[in-house]
Design a protein around this motif. Sequence first.
Motif, mmCIF file in Angstrom:
data_model
loop_
_atom_site.group_PDB
_atom_site.id
_atom_site.type_symbol
_atom_site.label_atom_id
_atom_site.label_comp_id
_atom_site.label_asym_id
_atom_site.label_seq_id
_atom_site.Cartn_x
_atom_site.Cartn_y
_atom_site.Cartn_z
ATOM 1 N N GLY A 26 0.816 -1.212 0.000
ATOM 2 C CA GLY A 26 0.000 0.000 0.000
ATOM 3 C C GLY A 26 0.849 1.261 0.000
ATOM 4 O O GLY A 26 0.567 2.219 -0.734
ATOM 5 N N CYS A 27 1.910 1.272 0.811
ATOM 6 C CA CYS A 27 2.810 2.439 0.854
ATOM 7 C C CYS A 27 3.487 2.661 -0.491
ATOM 8 O O CYS A 27 3.629 3.800 -0.947
ATOM 9 N N ALA A 28 3.914 1.560 -1.136
ATOM 10 C CA ALA A 28 4.571 1.687 -2.440
ATOM 11 C C ALA A 28 3.603 2.240 -3.480
ATOM 12 O O ALA A 28 3.983 3.073 -4.323
ATOM 13 N N ALA A 29 2.348 1.763 -3.424
ATOM 14 C CA ALA A 29 1.344 2.278 -4.359
ATOM 15 C C ALA A 29 1.095 3.761 -4.125
ATOM 16 O O ALA A 29 1.027 4.563 -5.074
ATOM 17 N N TYR A 30 0.963 4.140 -2.853
ATOM 18 C CA TYR A 30 0.786 5.549 -2.522
ATOM 19 C C TYR A 30 1.994 6.372 -2.973
ATOM 20 O O TYR A 30 1.848 7.500 -3.451
ATOM 21 N N GLN A 31 3.183 5.798 -2.800
ATOM 22 C CA GLN A 31 4.393 6.546 -3.129
ATOM 23 C C GLN A 31 4.438 6.908 -4.604
ATOM 24 O O GLN A 31 4.904 7.992 -4.967
ATOM 25 N N ALA A 32 3.948 6.006 -5.463
ATOM 26 C CA ALA A 32 3.907 6.318 -6.891
ATOM 27 C C ALA A 32 3.052 7.561 -7.133
ATOM 28 O O ALA A 32 3.456 8.491 -7.842
ATOM 29 N N GLY A 33 1.861 7.579 -6.523
ATOM 30 C CA GLY A 33 1.000 8.748 -6.668
ATOM 31 C C GLY A 33 1.568 9.987 -6.020
ATOM 32 O O GLY A 33 1.406 11.108 -6.526
ATOM 33 N N ASN A 34 2.276 9.813 -4.890
ATOM 34 C CA ASN A 34 2.855 10.954 -4.184
ATOM 35 C C ASN A 34 3.900 11.672 -5.034
ATOM 36 O O ASN A 34 3.880 12.903 -5.162
ATOM 37 N N ILE A 35 4.816 10.901 -5.600
ATOM 38 C CA ILE A 35 5.877 11.519 -6.401
ATOM 39 C C ILE A 35 5.301 12.119 -7.684
ATOM 40 O O ILE A 35 5.674 13.234 -8.086
ATOM 41 N N LEU A 36 4.380 11.404 -8.320
ATOM 42 C CA LEU A 36 3.754 11.952 -9.524
ATOM 43 C C LEU A 36 3.027 13.257 -9.224
ATOM 44 O O LEU A 36 3.080 14.208 -10.009
ATOM 45 N N GLY A 37 2.349 13.307 -8.068
ATOM 46 C CA GLY A 37 1.638 14.524 -7.691
ATOM 47 C C GLY A 37 2.580 15.668 -7.371
ATOM 48 O O GLY A 37 2.352 16.815 -7.787
ATOM 49 N N ALA A 38 3.643 15.384 -6.613
ATOM 50 C CA ALA A 38 4.613 16.420 -6.257
ATOM 51 C C ALA A 38 5.265 16.997 -7.509
ATOM 52 O O ALA A 38 5.419 18.222 -7.650
ATOM 53 N N VAL A 39 5.633 16.126 -8.430
ATOM 54 C CA VAL A 39 6.283 16.576 -9.663
ATOM 55 C C VAL A 39 5.293 17.347 -10.542
ATOM 56 O O VAL A 39 5.658 18.346 -11.175
ATOM 57 N N ALA A 40 4.024 16.910 -10.560
ATOM 58 C CA ALA A 40 3.012 17.638 -11.335
ATOM 59 C C ALA A 40 2.864 19.062 -10.812
ATOM 60 O O ALA A 40 2.746 20.015 -11.592
ATOM 61 N N GLY A 41 2.864 19.219 -9.478
ATOM 62 C CA GLY A 41 2.785 20.554 -8.900
ATOM 63 C C GLY A 41 3.991 21.414 -9.249
ATOM 64 O O GLY A 41 3.852 22.585 -9.619
#
Length: 395
Positions: free
Chosen positions: A99-114
Motif C-alpha cells: 500500500g505504501c509503495a502504491a501511494y508513493q507512486a501517486g505521491n511523487i507523480l503529484g509532487a512533480v506535477a505541482g
Amino acid sequence: MPKSLTLRSGVGSVLFWSVISAAFIGPGSVTACAMAGSRFGLSLLWALTFSTLSTILLQEAAARITLASGLSFGEVITHSYGAKAPWIARILFIAISVGCAAYQAGNILGAVAGLSLLTHLPTTGLTIAVGVVCVTLLWQGSTRLIANFLGLIVFAMGIAFAYVAFNSGQSTGTFLKALVVPSLPADSLVLVISLIGTTIVPYNLFLGSGLSTNQTLREMRWGIGLAVLIGGLTSMAILAAGTLVTGEFSFQSVAQTMSAQLGDWAGALFAFGLFAAGFTSTLTAPLASAVTAQSLLGWSAGSTAYRAVWLLVMAVGLTFGLLGVRPIPIIIAVQAINGILLPFVTVFLFRAVNNQTLLGQYRNSPAQNVAMGFVVLVTAGLGGWNLWLALGSGQ
C-alpha cells in the motif's frame, strides 16, 4: 501530579503530530477533494467531517496503546496471537508495504506535477530532485526533524488553500450545512468513498503508534486532535476551492480555471499545494513502511533492513515518476488498495485497544467502543465497496 500542558509543549505536540495530517493530505486527497468540489459543489463536505473525526478517534487509540503499554500497535498484534503472530505480522507488513509503495507512486507523480505547473521544467529532472531531497531527509533518521518539517509545509499549504476557498464565493450557511448533513447526489458514491479512504489511511495507525513515545496522554491527545483537525480543514478548503473548476478535470485545468477566476496567484497556490501535498506524503509513505517493519517485525530504526524498506518504497515511486506515467489514474487506483486494507487494520486496532491485560485503565471506554465500532462498520463497508468497484472497473 500529571504533567501540565504548557503553550510551548502544546504547540510542539501539534507540530509533531502534523506528520499524520501530512501523510493523508497527499495528491490523492487533493485530487479527490478538488474533483468532489468541481462535480458536486459542497454536497460531499460531510464525508470529510466523518473521516476527520474518525481519524482523530483511531489515531488516538493507536497512540494510546503505545503510551499505556510501552508497545507499538504492531507489537501488541504480535503479542495477542501467540503461534499465529509471526504469520499475521508478515502478512500485515507485506500488505502495508505494498500500500505504501502504491501511494508513493501517486505521491511523487503529484509532487512533480505541482512543481511542473510552477516551474515548467522537465519532469525527469524534477523527479530526480524530489527523490534526492527525500532520501537525504530520511537518511538522517530523525523522525522528529521530519515531522516538524512536514508540519510547517502542511500549515503553509492549509493557509494557501483556505485563502482560495475564502474567495470561492460560498456562503457560510451553505458551508456549515454541508458539513453535517449527509448527501449522496447521483454518481457521487465513488468520490464519497475516495474522500473517506484518502483521510483514514491504514499505515498512519502504525506510523502514529510508532512515533508516540515520550509524550504524556494529554499532550498526545491535544497534538493529534488539533493536527488532524487542521488537516481535515485543509481538505475541506481544497474541496471548496474545487467548486471554482468546470469542465474536464486535470491538474492543468484546475490551475487554469483558478487563475482565470481569481488571478494568477490562485493557480500558483494550487500548484504549490499539490507539490506540498505530494512532497510531504513522499516522505511519510516510506517512513510509515519502515516504522511498520520496526513495529511488526522488530527491526530497529536505522538498521540496514529498516533503511532497505523505505528505500524500496522510494524506488517504486521514483520508477513510476521517471516512466512518465499519468498521475491522476494512478492516484485514483491506489484508493482501492487503501479500501481493502482499512477494515482489516481497524478490526485489529479495535481488538488491541480493548486488551485489559496490556492497557488496564487505558483501554477503551464503552462510549469509545460504540464510536469505534461505528467507524469499523463504515470502513468495512468502504472496503467492500472499493473492492467491488475496483473489480467492476477492471482495475
